[in-house]
Design an enzyme around this catalytic site. Structure first.
Site, PDB file in Angstrom:
ATOM      1  N   LYS A 172       5.249   7.555   8.792  1.00 43.01           N
ATOM      2  CA  LYS A 172       4.185   7.597   7.789  1.00 43.01           C
ATOM      3  C   LYS A 172       2.850   7.368   8.488  1.00 43.01           C
ATOM      4  O   LYS A 172       2.601   6.287   9.034  1.00 43.01           O
ATOM      5  CB  LYS A 172       4.413   6.548   6.707  1.00 43.01           C
ATOM      6  CG  LYS A 172       3.391   6.605   5.576  1.00 43.01           C
ATOM      7  CD  LYS A 172       3.720   5.558   4.515  1.00 43.01           C
ATOM      8  CE  LYS A 172       2.725   5.594   3.367  1.00 43.01           C
ATOM      9  NZ  LYS A 172       3.037   4.569   2.352  1.00 43.01           N
ATOM     10  N   LYS A 195      -5.367   1.158   6.572  1.00 42.32           N
ATOM     11  CA  LYS A 195      -3.975   0.781   6.829  1.00 42.32           C
ATOM     12  C   LYS A 195      -3.541   1.101   8.264  1.00 42.32           C
ATOM     13  O   LYS A 195      -2.353   1.262   8.547  1.00 42.32           O
ATOM     14  CB  LYS A 195      -3.063   1.478   5.809  1.00 42.32           C
ATOM     15  CG  LYS A 195      -3.415   1.151   4.358  1.00 42.32           C
ATOM     16  CD  LYS A 195      -2.372   1.648   3.380  1.00 42.32           C
ATOM     17  CE  LYS A 195      -2.724   1.248   1.948  1.00 42.32           C
ATOM     18  NZ  LYS A 195      -1.649   1.558   0.984  1.00 42.32           N
ATOM     19  N   LYS A 226       5.768  11.722   6.391  1.00 44.12           N
ATOM     20  CA  LYS A 226       4.698  11.739   5.398  1.00 44.12           C
ATOM     21  C   LYS A 226       3.356  11.582   6.090  1.00 44.12           C
ATOM     22  O   LYS A 226       3.218  10.672   6.919  1.00 44.12           O
ATOM     23  CB  LYS A 226       4.919  10.603   4.398  1.00 44.12           C
ATOM     24  CG  LYS A 226       3.904  10.523   3.280  1.00 44.12           C
ATOM     25  CD  LYS A 226       4.196   9.334   2.367  1.00 44.12           C
ATOM     26  CE  LYS A 226       3.154   9.274   1.243  1.00 44.12           C
ATOM     27  NZ  LYS A 226       3.369   8.113   0.376  1.00 44.12           N
ATOM     28  N   TYR A 290       5.205  17.120  -6.178  1.00 45.70           N
ATOM     29  CA  TYR A 290       4.735  17.058  -7.562  1.00 45.70           C
ATOM     30  C   TYR A 290       4.918  18.390  -8.276  1.00 45.70           C
ATOM     31  O   TYR A 290       4.728  18.470  -9.492  1.00 45.70           O
ATOM     32  CB  TYR A 290       3.265  16.623  -7.590  1.00 45.70           C
ATOM     33  CG  TYR A 290       3.068  15.285  -6.930  1.00 45.70           C
ATOM     34  CD1 TYR A 290       3.383  14.107  -7.594  1.00 45.70           C
ATOM     35  CD2 TYR A 290       2.616  15.193  -5.614  1.00 45.70           C
ATOM     36  CE1 TYR A 290       3.249  12.877  -6.979  1.00 45.70           C
ATOM     37  CE2 TYR A 290       2.473  13.964  -4.990  1.00 45.70           C
ATOM     38  CZ  TYR A 290       2.784  12.807  -5.668  1.00 45.70           C
ATOM     39  OH  TYR A 290       2.663  11.595  -5.044  1.00 45.70           O
TER      40      TYR A 290
END
Length: 300
Positions: A172, A195, A226, A290
């Site tokens: 990620k 992050k 991701k 999605y």
């Protein structure tokens, strides 16, 4: 086919709510009494699994993210509701991370601007066990703390949840493609700093192999890459080096770029299928997207 997809679903408190997410055209937050609409469509379309993400009320957020351990939180209630009504007609995947629950928007416990790896792991173990107790089929730690997969696996096995699987977000990246998702779960305006001290440097491809190798050794059943489209090379790299199911996440920023382009007439609908096929071509076994609730139109 539809069997290649996992549908993310956003949850919200209240009743009779199906609220549009402005940053993600065509995506909604659902109150629990409206959840059946989207779950039944997913089952009808042959999706094997849905992924649950909560929009947590700001009043329930704090620096420790304690709402993550509340057995009456949105995710726990949604798991119980789905399992009671639909049994095992569809799998349930749950996010393991604290960012939907913390007042600072980070995935773990924060001190002096840095997320504390080991202290966060202790909370993630409890969150994972709680979700397994509620009936979650696949736990998906997306927090990127080191060592958490082994600790979670050990806790699950010790407590009789040997069959609960772990999909590790092993790869990620600290990406700029996550903005609409953070809006969807209500953490975007809260995030302090970035992050980068726990998510991966997008300039580094070697680190992906090390992270996957460690998580497999610790007991991961599947791994996630991701974001998706900008990292097709990483998906392929992981797939070629490890005999383990590899998932790709077509993240919110990718989705919104495509959807907004289609809405404005800059590109046509065919780009959706083209982008999804690229994941399969690179070696992804499944895709979190999605668009998964519209496959009856996209795949025809």
């Amino acid at each position: 086919t539809c069997n290649d997809f996992i549908l993310p679903i956003f949850l919200i408190d209240g009743k009779n709510k199906k609220l549009p997410i402005n940053s993600m055209p065509g995506v909604y937050r659902y109150s629990l009494d409206k959840l059946g609409i989207v779950v039944e469509k997913a089952i009808k379309n042959g999706l094997p699994m849905i992924a649950l993400f909560p929009y947590t009320n700001k009043r329930k957020k704090n620096i420790l993210g304690t709402e993550a351990l509340n057995e009456d939180n949105l995710v726990c209630k949604a798991i119980q509701l789905i399992k009671k009504k639909y049994k095992n007609e569809i799998g349930i995947m749950c996010d393991v991370a604290l960012d939907p629950y913390t007042s600072h928007g980070h995935d773990g416990l924060l001190s002096s601007g840095y997320v504390l790896n080991d202290k966060t792991n202790e909370v993630l173990i409890k969150q994972s066990l709680l979700q397994a107790q509620m009936g979650c089929d696949v736990l998906a730690p997306s927090d990127m703390m080191d060592g958490r997969i082994g600790k979670i696996r050990k806790s699950l096995d010790k407590n009789g949840y040997q069959m609960t699987q772990i999909l590790s977000y092993a790869v990620k990246y600290a990406s700029s493609f996550y903005g609409p998702f953070r809006d969807a779960v209500g953490s975007k305006g809260l995030l302090k700093g970035n992050k980068k001290n726990y998510q991966m440097d997008f300039k580094n491809s070697d680190e992906a192999l090390r992270e996957v190798a460690l998580d497999i050794k610790e007991g991961a059943d599947m791994v996630m890459v991701k974001p998706g489209l900008p990292y097709l090379d990483i998906i392929k790299l992981v797939k070629e080096n490890f005999k383990i199911p590899v998932m790709a996440y077509q993240v919110s920023g990718e989705y919104s770029l495509l959807s907004n382009g289609i809405e404005k007439g800059l590109i046509d609908n065919n780009v959706i299928l083209e982008s999804l096929i690229s994941f399969k071509r690179s070696g992804a076994n499944a895709i979190v997207s999605y668009y998964a609730d519209r496959l009856d139109r996209i795949l025809t």
